[in-house]
Enzyme design. Sequence first.
Site, PDB file in Angstrom:
ATOM      1  CB  SER A 123      -8.377   0.365   5.720  1.00 28.67           C
ATOM      2  OG  SER A 123      -9.126   1.542   5.618  1.00 28.67           O
ATOM      3  CE  LYS A 132      -3.881   1.909   2.776  1.00 30.76           C
ATOM      4  NZ  LYS A 132      -4.712   1.679   3.991  1.00 30.76           N
ATOM      5  CB  SER A 139      -8.205   3.392   3.012  1.00 26.90           C
ATOM      6  OG  SER A 139      -7.342   2.783   3.949  1.00 26.90           O
TER       7      SER A 139
HETATM    8  N1  GLN Z   1     -13.322   3.879   6.467  1.00 24.86           N
HETATM    9  C1  GLN Z   1     -12.746   4.205   7.727  1.00 24.86           C
HETATM   10  C2  GLN Z   1     -12.269   5.632   7.702  1.00 24.86           C
HETATM   11  O1  GLN Z   1     -12.447   6.250   6.721  1.00 24.86           O
HETATM   12  C3  GLN Z   1     -11.618   3.273   8.047  1.00 24.86           C
HETATM   13  C4  GLN Z   1     -10.406   3.538   7.223  1.00 24.86           C
HETATM   14  C5  GLN Z   1      -9.211   2.739   7.640  1.00 24.86           C
HETATM   15  O2  GLN Z   1      -9.320   1.697   8.257  1.00 24.86           O
HETATM   16  N2  GLN Z   1      -8.051   3.277   7.330  1.00 24.86           N
HETATM   17  O3  GLN Z   1     -11.722   6.143   8.616  1.00 24.86           O
END
Ligand code: GLN
Length: 486
Positions: free
Chosen positions: A178, A79, A154
């Site tokens: 995410s 990532k 994400s």
């Molecule tokens: N969708 C959640 C957020 O926007 C979790 C994102 C994540 O785990 N990085 O914060």
Amino acid sequence: MQLHGLSAHELAHGLAAREFSAREVVEDHLSHIKAVEDGVQAFLLTTPETACAEADAVDQARAAGEDLPPLAGVPVAHKDLFCTRGVRTTCGSRILEDFVPPYDATVVARCREARLPVLGKTNMDEFAMGSSTENSAFQVTGNPWDLERVPGGSSGGSAAAVAAGEAPFALGTDTGGSIRQPASLCGIVGMKPTYGRVSRYGVVAYASSLDQVGPFARNVTDCALLLGTIAGHDTMDATSVTDAPPDYVAEMRRGVDGLRAGLPKELFGEGIDPAVKSTILAAVDKLANLGIEIEEVEMPHVDYSLPCYYIIAPAECSSNLARYDGVRYGHRTAEPVSDIYDLFSKSRAEGFGPEVRLRIMLGTYTLSAGYYDAYYVKALKVRTLIKSDFDRAFEKYDVLLSPTSPTTAFKIGEKADDPLEMKLADICTIPVNLAGLPGMSVPCGFVEGLPVGMQIIGKPFGEPEMLRVAYGYEQAMGWERRRAAL
Ligand code: GLN
């Protein structure tokens, strides 16, 4: 020979048996990436030259009879929020568009020590804020099962790359879901380890008390192998635990006999798509047939997870992201500025996208004098209550089971203008981060051709029990053999 469909452990065996070379493995993945990337768009950057050089070095070492780590030559993707020395790391953001880190994140270094050639850096929601990867400043990633749908987020780029066969496994991060949510939407395995199990050194921070690094793979064995590669103490991260991680593959094979599982009622409630729910319940039945004792459990505070998370995560983000000021690194405005504050504010306004700006403002507000106690401190107290619900449940159960995501993959653009709907995508995963627990998603069926994932939640450092359940289920069902037809 087609090598890109093989799993990481199959590749490792073939490499050790000299059925093919690491160079062939890397080249086959790179040409598959070329073939499908127009549609999938999982990578922000590929690194073909260094990947080939790393593969060649493995092949030469093997030819010279050197002792090699077990996964040597199996490629990986990262990532784009892991610092990679000399390789651009954008975090999906314009503000870091030209940032080239001078060092490797610990997880990247561990993959290097394990001799995994790096194929490239994968797309993500800007600063890991989002659930669809649509918040990337650079491109929209398609779900390999239906390119008009999102891969989740994400870490959507890593999940899509693995599901599309572009990489056998990949790393992501999980702050509120995410890793697990995109794994679920892409029909692969994804794990968020216990907070502290994996070093966060060199990982661009979003919400430091929640962020954790973890693996994506197409099967449970590969997930365990990559977890074993990155887990363990790191003096550079004070929150990383000092005890040595177990042999996850050996643990995984111990069978499911005698394990007890709870079904948190609150995670099967309102908002869960009925078809997803029945798919999960069928998987739960299967686990019961395999000999796992299963009961419903009540966890009343879990209902407050989303509001609690959306106070704590933005608060931490507003503090973490203060460092992007256009002075030391990152984007700096080219506009004329009147003073240093004008420089900060113009650089930040140009560099951050709308979701990141929104979260910084929310977090700054809840941390401000007068609101700190009413919002931030209260959310911390609620977090403790949520954690104690889990503590109580784990007095009785080894794992908890739930849907990973309330729906299957949604259409690109479908939720982009509905921030609440988007945030509800993480309703089942967020409580696990708030409690610092490990959680994983395993494929457990399909609804209208789209994959569904089951979430397995573990006790602190209960990755072995989670892997036993996941592996037992995978052996019985074989969902991982179904692949997206690109
Ligand atoms: N969708 C959640 C957020 O926007 C979790 C994102 C994540 O785990 N990085 O914060």
